[in-house]
Scaffold this motif. Structure first.
Motif, short mmCIF file in Angstrom:
data_model
loop_
_atom_site.label_atom_id
_atom_site.label_comp_id
_atom_site.label_asym_id
_atom_site.label_seq_id
_atom_site.Cartn_x
_atom_site.Cartn_y
_atom_site.Cartn_z
N ARG B 296 78.36 105.06 60.72
CA ARG B 296 79.66 105.67 60.44
C ARG B 296 79.75 107.06 61.04
N GLY B 297 80.97 107.47 61.34
CA GLY B 297 81.19 108.76 61.96
C GLY B 297 80.84 109.94 61.08
N ASP B 298 80.92 109.76 59.78
CA ASP B 298 80.66 110.93 58.93
C ASP B 298 79.20 111.37 58.97
N ARG B 299 78.35 110.53 59.53
CA ARG B 299 76.95 110.93 59.69
C ARG B 299 76.83 112.06 60.74
N TYR B 300 77.89 112.27 61.49
CA TYR B 300 77.87 113.29 62.54
C TYR B 300 78.71 114.50 62.19
N PHE B 301 79.22 114.55 60.96
CA PHE B 301 80.11 115.65 60.59
C PHE B 301 79.38 116.96 60.33
N ALA B 302 78.21 116.89 59.71
CA ALA B 302 77.53 118.12 59.31
C ALA B 302 77.28 118.98 60.54
N PRO B 303 77.67 120.24 60.50
CA PRO B 303 77.55 121.05 61.71
C PRO B 303 76.10 121.30 62.08
#
Lengths: 92, 312
Positions: B296-303
């Protein structure tokens, strides 16, 4: 203005395997242009028409991404070092 | 609201792996009239990615033949999803886990794996995933009795998980309609195992491997094989075709799938859908293309460190 540029593994095909090259220039843009002159093809992997490609990060002296400085116009001085780091590592 | 599928009851979390949904991409499909596009939601696995399948298979197979015991530390190189899977199943099965990853992987990955009690070791970000592989090999060579090194790049249990699971499930889900399968190359386990199963099908299925168009890329999880350590499990004769996809195309498609389909997928999945659409556009009516949403894309959200003030 001799600047050291650290080259990540995927781009070393352009630098005859060297992990670090030296280049001249007063700004990051100039330095990359000089690197391109010596190692043709490398710049297109780093920049597009809008500037630094979205997944490429260029650090000044391992501290700050040039995006948070003046981008490609960030001034560099002799002895500075640039690091080119892909946004991800590849493989899983 | 009534769900179309019965709710499952599980005796432990490992039973939650697999049997992932296949969803039709009806909006993206408008770009390839007459051809069906289907996306297998591997992020529905309990660890949130396709990597639950090979990680669990590698651990189960090693426990079964004695290579992995509770006295050993499971160690492997991973930039994230496989590490999450090892950590999850390590916690569930009572196995200690140590992971080596380049220090430039996302903070979220580091935090998730640590939450399960996993130890992390960082390798040089300039050396990418190959640097992590080399460091693990050094550590294991220094203390072979201490470690179980699954080596996802060389372990036949990795493609086996997809042969037994992913490939079989796709045939059950779309049956006779499938004409094409598209998947990205990372460890190459998904492509190798799924394709081998699909090739046993009665009708030929054209299988396309997606790979980053360039050695320098931002499609996390995928490998540009020409410039990488080629995984031992990779057999170039398995895919019918290899399709290069640029980072920008993969990232943009991930954004589009989120906005148009309501599926927030990761970048490698975006590259897969872009590849699937590229293949679908070449087809006549009646084609049916299946691809994989790895995570999922939210795995890449954390800056990440360098993104702290920056929004792309």
């Amino acid at each position: 203005m001799t600047i050291k540029v650290r080259v990540p593994t995927p781009l070393r095909t352009f630098t005859a395997g060297l992990d670090e090259v030296e280049a001249e220039g007063a700004t990051v843009r100039d330095v990359l242009a000089h690197v391109e002159a010596r190692y043709p093809g490398i710049q297109a992997r780093l920049l597009d028409e809008k500037g630094v490609r979205r997944f490429v990060n260029i650090f000044l002296n391992e501290e700050e991404d040039i995006r948070f400085l003046d981008g490609l116009d960030t001034a560099v001085r002799s002895g500075d070092a640039l690091q080119i780091v892909p946004a991800i590592a590849g493989g899983r | 609201m009534l769900s179309p599928v019965p709710a499952r009851r599980l005796s432990d979390i490992t039973e939650a792996v697999g049997a992932t949904p296949l969803v039709r991409l009806r909006q993206i499909e408008k770009d390839c009239p007459g051809v069906e596009l289907w996306l297998k939601l591997e992020y529905q696995n309990p660890g949130g990615s396709v990597k639950d399948r090979p990680a669990l298979q590698m651990m189960r197979d090693a426990i079964a033949d004695g290579r992995l015991t509770t006295d050993k530390v499971l160690i492997d190189s991973t930039s994230g999803n496989t590490g999450v899977a090892y950590s999850l199943f390590g916690a569930a099965l009572g196995v200690r886990v140590q992971l080596v990853m380049p220090s430039n992987v996302s903070q979220a990955r580091k935090d998730i794996t640590r939450a399960y009690g996993t130890d992390l070791v960082f390798s040089d970000p300039m050396e990418g995933s190959d640097g992590a592989i080399r460091l693990v090999r050094e550590m294991v060579a220094g203390a072979p009795e201490r470690y179980f090194y699954p080596d996802q790049y060389g372990n036949p249990s990795n493609p086996k998980a997809h042969y037994l699971g992913t490939g079989r499930e796709i045939l059950e889900q779309v049956g006779e309609r499938i004409t094409h399968f598209v998947a990205g190359l990372g460890t190459t386990g998904t492509m190798m195992g799924t394709t081998r199963r699909l090739k046993e099908h009665i009708r030929p299925i054209h299988c396309v491997a997606v790979e980053p168009a360039d050695a320098m890329h931002g499609l996390e999880g995928l490998k540009h094989l020409a410039s990488s350590l080629v995984p031992a499990i990779y057999d170039p004769a398995v895919p019918d075709e290899t399709l290069p996809v640029t980072t920008e195309d993969g990232w943009d498609m991930a954004d589009r799938v989120a906005r148009e389909e309501g599926l927030l997928i990761g970048h490698s999945a975006g590259a897969n859908v872009f590849g699937a659409l590229t293949v679908a556009r070449r087809l006549e009516r009646g084609g049916c293309v299946v691809t994989i949403a790895c995570d999922r894309g939210d795995r890449y959200f954390a800056p990440m460190r360098w993104e702290k003030n920056h929004v792309w």
